[in-house]
Structure formats: C-alpha cells, structure tokens
Design a protein around this motif. Structure first.
Motif, PDB file in Angstrom:
ATOM      1  N   ASP A   1       0.842  -1.197   0.000  1.00  0.00           N
ATOM      2  CA  ASP A   1       0.000   0.000   0.000  1.00  0.00           C
ATOM      3  C   ASP A   1       0.873   1.241   0.000  1.00  0.00           C
ATOM      4  O   ASP A   1       1.443   1.627   1.025  1.00  0.00           O
ATOM      5  CB  ASP A   1      -0.912   0.002   1.235  1.00  0.00           C
ATOM      6  N   LEU A   2       1.024   1.846  -1.188  1.00  0.00           N
ATOM      7  CA  LEU A   2       1.806   3.076  -1.319  1.00  0.00           C
ATOM      8  C   LEU A   2       0.898   4.258  -1.659  1.00  0.00           C
ATOM      9  O   LEU A   2       1.350   5.242  -2.256  1.00  0.00           O
ATOM     10  CB  LEU A   2       2.875   2.902  -2.417  1.00  0.00           C
ATOM     11  N   SER A   3      -0.350   4.164  -1.237  1.00  0.00           N
ATOM     12  CA  SER A   3      -1.280   5.284  -1.470  1.00  0.00           C
ATOM     13  C   SER A   3      -0.859   6.490  -0.642  1.00  0.00           C
ATOM     14  O   SER A   3      -0.133   6.375   0.367  1.00  0.00           O
ATOM     15  CB  SER A   3      -2.702   4.861  -1.113  1.00  0.00           C
ATOM     16  N   ALA A   4      -1.341   7.681  -1.064  1.00  0.00           N
ATOM     17  CA  ALA A   4      -0.961   8.921  -0.362  1.00  0.00           C
ATOM     18  C   ALA A   4      -1.393   8.885   1.092  1.00  0.00           C
ATOM     19  O   ALA A   4      -0.648   9.316   2.004  1.00  0.00           O
ATOM     20  CB  ALA A   4      -1.584  10.118  -1.081  1.00  0.00           C
ATOM     21  N   GLY A   5      -2.587   8.345   1.338  1.00  0.00           N
ATOM     22  CA  GLY A   5      -3.055   8.307   2.719  1.00  0.00           C
ATOM     23  C   GLY A   5      -2.188   7.439   3.604  1.00  0.00           C
ATOM     24  O   GLY A   5      -1.868   7.798   4.741  1.00  0.00           O
ATOM     25  N   ASN A   6      -1.784   6.262   3.072  1.00  0.00           N
ATOM     26  CA  ASN A   6      -0.968   5.360   3.877  1.00  0.00           C
ATOM     27  C   ASN A   6       0.444   5.905   4.082  1.00  0.00           C
ATOM     28  O   ASN A   6       1.030   5.757   5.160  1.00  0.00           O
ATOM     29  CB  ASN A   6      -0.911   3.988   3.201  1.00  0.00           C
ATOM     30  N   VAL A   7       0.969   6.553   3.025  1.00  0.00           N
ATOM     31  CA  VAL A   7       2.310   7.136   3.155  1.00  0.00           C
ATOM     32  C   VAL A   7       2.291   8.291   4.160  1.00  0.00           C
ATOM     33  O   VAL A   7       3.185   8.428   5.007  1.00  0.00           O
ATOM     34  CB  VAL A   7       2.822   7.611   1.780  1.00  0.00           C
ATOM     35  N   ASP A   8       1.239   9.172   4.088  1.00  0.00           N
ATOM     36  CA  ASP A   8       1.132  10.278   5.066  1.00  0.00           C
ATOM     37  C   ASP A   8       1.001   9.733   6.479  1.00  0.00           C
ATOM     38  O   ASP A   8       1.585  10.290   7.431  1.00  0.00           O
ATOM     39  CB  ASP A   8      -0.084  11.140   4.735  1.00  0.00           C
ATOM     40  N   LYS A   9       0.218   8.678   6.636  1.00  0.00           N
ATOM     41  CA  LYS A   9       0.065   8.074   7.955  1.00  0.00           C
ATOM     42  C   LYS A   9       1.401   7.574   8.481  1.00  0.00           C
ATOM     43  O   LYS A   9       1.730   7.718   9.676  1.00  0.00           O
ATOM     44  CB  LYS A   9      -0.940   6.924   7.877  1.00  0.00           C
TER      45      LYS A   9
END
Length: 335
Positions: free
Chosen positions: A113-121
């Motif tokens: 999971d390299l989505s923006a939300g997961n990376v920001d988290k």
C-alpha cells in the motif's frame, strides 16, 4: 633422337585428403594427452584419466578411435573435513530458510500500500512528532524573545512576528513532508521485503560451491601439412620434369640446328679437352649423352656430343685431327 622425360603422376586427391586426416587425428590425440596434466598440491589433486573411447569415420570410410578423458578432483584430508563441515552448515541454513517461508506466505499475498493516505500516515506515525516538537520549541523561544523586547501579545508587532513564524513553519512543513514522502515509501517497501531478504540470504549461504580447477599450461604440437607436403613434392617433380623437358627440347633443337653444317661432314673440335662449363642435358635414342658446353677459346653456349662417348658406340664416327684433338661425324654418330 633425344629421350623425352616422363611427367610425374599427379597425387590422388582422395589419398591426399586421407593422409591429411590421419595426420590431424594423430596430432589431436597427442595434443590431448599433453594437455591433460595431472596436478598435485597440498590442498588436493586433480587427475585426468581415459574414461572411454569414441569413434569417428571419415568420408573414405576409415574409422578412428579417439580417447575421451574425465577429470577427478580429490581434496586433502584436512580440506575434505572442512568441505564436509561446510556442507553441513549450508544444509542447516537451507532448512532454516525453508522453515521461515511459512512466516512470509501472508506477505506475498498482500499488495504493498503506497497510497498517499498510507504514506502520510507512515510519516505522521514515525516522524511528525519530532518535527512538531522542534517547531513548538522554536515558537516558545520566539514568544519569549518578543516579551523580553517589551512587545506585548496582541500588539501589531507581535501579530506580525507570529504571522512570519507561521509562514516559515508551513513552508518547512511542506518541504519536510515532501522529503519524508519518498523516505516513507522506501521504508514501507523495506519493511515488507526484509523477511524475504533474510530468507534469500539464508538460501544464498546454502549454495554448493563448485570446485575451482587450475588452468594448466597446454602443449600444442603443430599439425603437419601432409597434403601440402604431397603437393609440394609433386610440384618439385613437375619442376624437375619441366627443366628436363626444356633441356631435352634445347638439345634436340641444337642438334637439329647443326644438321646443315655438320651432317655429312666432320664437326669441329668435338674433343672434351677443348670444352668447359659442361653439363648433360639429354640422351639420344642410341644412348649417347648430349651436353651443353662452351669452347675454352670463347663463344656462346652450344649443344653437342663428346668424342670419347661417341668412340664407345660408333668408333667409326670419330677421327683424330692433325692438331691432336678429335672430330665427330654427326651423321654416323646419331645413326
């Protein structure tokens, strides 16, 4: 008449090729034997042995028996013990790696999971608190500095200073998040790949190491150019034949050229003692040798007979001149 030499027989191409093939095969077998050098070192030995034979048949149907070799490597007792122990260790690592595969079976079935939300988290969970703590300390320091200067909270100067501080903090936050975004992606991938890398490392340590053979110096026997030698011998014979044929033709031409002046009369100075640079160039049908020569008192190269040879076959064709030297009647001599 002058005898004509016989031309040599040309070499048979099939026999020539067979002779060359046999020479090449013999040379190859010898080179193979010379190249397989046994080696003996303190760490072990390497030996070459004939392990069998293979046959080869050429285009003429001739069969050749060629030896095949195998290489046998033996460790010294000490090296053999180390090798056995190493193999046991590597086998243990391989088994450990196999056991660890059960722990990562779930990882391989889950997408990264390299989505923006997961990376920001990930950034907020691991690094955001450190960033905020640093800027909170900087804000407290700024407020204390303004108070020390007598700038009261709520004043225009105070509000301008805090507004500038907020702008710098926001710019730093944007820069920080941009930098950490890439780091967070790499960290997420690293955490996922770490168990896989550990298993790969265990497996790489379990690989069987192949023995390293030493490059031995090779001795090469040059291949004899059998076909070239056969053809060269033929060419030499042809050259000799052409030379003899030319000499024969010259002798015939010389003798026939003498016809008008000598046949029916006595030749001048046919005595060997009056001649030099004598070389035999042919033979008449009656067995008399024909020579090329020069007269000692000068003149060009000539073709003719020697009176002493003629006297043995046709003594009636030889006459001793008043000067003490022989003359030959060519009409009688060649008859």
């Amino acid at each position: 008449m002058v005898s004509t030499p016989k031309a040599p027989k040309a070499p048979d191409p099939t026999q020539t090729a067979a002779a060359q093939t046999a020479t090449n095969v013999d040379t190859a077998i010898a080179n193979a034997g010379l190249s397989h050098t046994n080696q003996y070192t303190p760490d072990g030995s390497l030996e070459y042995k004939v392990s069998g034979y293979q046959t080869m048949t050429d285009q003429n149907g001739k069969t050749y028996k060629l030896p095949t070799y195998s290489a046998f490597q033996t460790y010294s007792p000490e090296n053999q013990a180390i090798y056995d122990q190493t193999q046991q260790t590597q086998l243990g690592l391989a088994r450990l790696a196999n056991d660890q595969t059960a722990k990562v079976s779930g990882i391989l079935g889950t997408n990264v999971d390299l989505s923006a939300g997961n990376v920001d988290k990930y950034v907020n969970d691991h690094w955001r608190s450190g960033f905020d703590n640093q800027w909170n300390r900087d804000q407290a320091s700024l407020e204390q500095s303004l108070a020390d200067k007598g700038i009261a909270m709520g004043s225009a100067a105070y509000d301008n200073a805090m507004r500038d501080f907020s702008t710098r903090k926001q710019a730093a936050s944007d820069q920080y998040l941009g930098d950490m975004y890439s780091n967070a992606q790499n960290s997420i991938l690293t955490e996922r790949n770490q168990p896989l890398n550990e298993i790969s490392a265990l497996m790489s340590g379990s690989q069987v190491h192949q023995p390293n053979y030493v490059n031995t110096p090779t001795t090469q026997l040059p291949t004899v150019d059998q076909a070239g030698l056969i053809n060269e011998n033929f060419n030499q014979k042809m050259g000799l034949y052409n030379q003899q044929l030319a000499q024969s033709n010259a002798a015939m031409g010389g003798l026939f050229g003498l016809g008008g002046s000598l046949l029916g009369g006595w030749a001048m100075k046919s005595d060997r003692r009056l001649k030099q640079d004598i070389s035999r160039v042919g033979t008449l049908d009656n067995g008399l040798p024909v020579y090329a020569f020069r007269y000692k008192d000068g003149g060009p190269m000539q073709i003719g007979l020697m009176s002493d040879d003629v006297r043995e076959i046709h003594p009636d064709a030889v006459f001793e001149h008043a000067d003490g030297f022989d003359r030959v009647n060519y009409e009688r001599a060649v008859g």
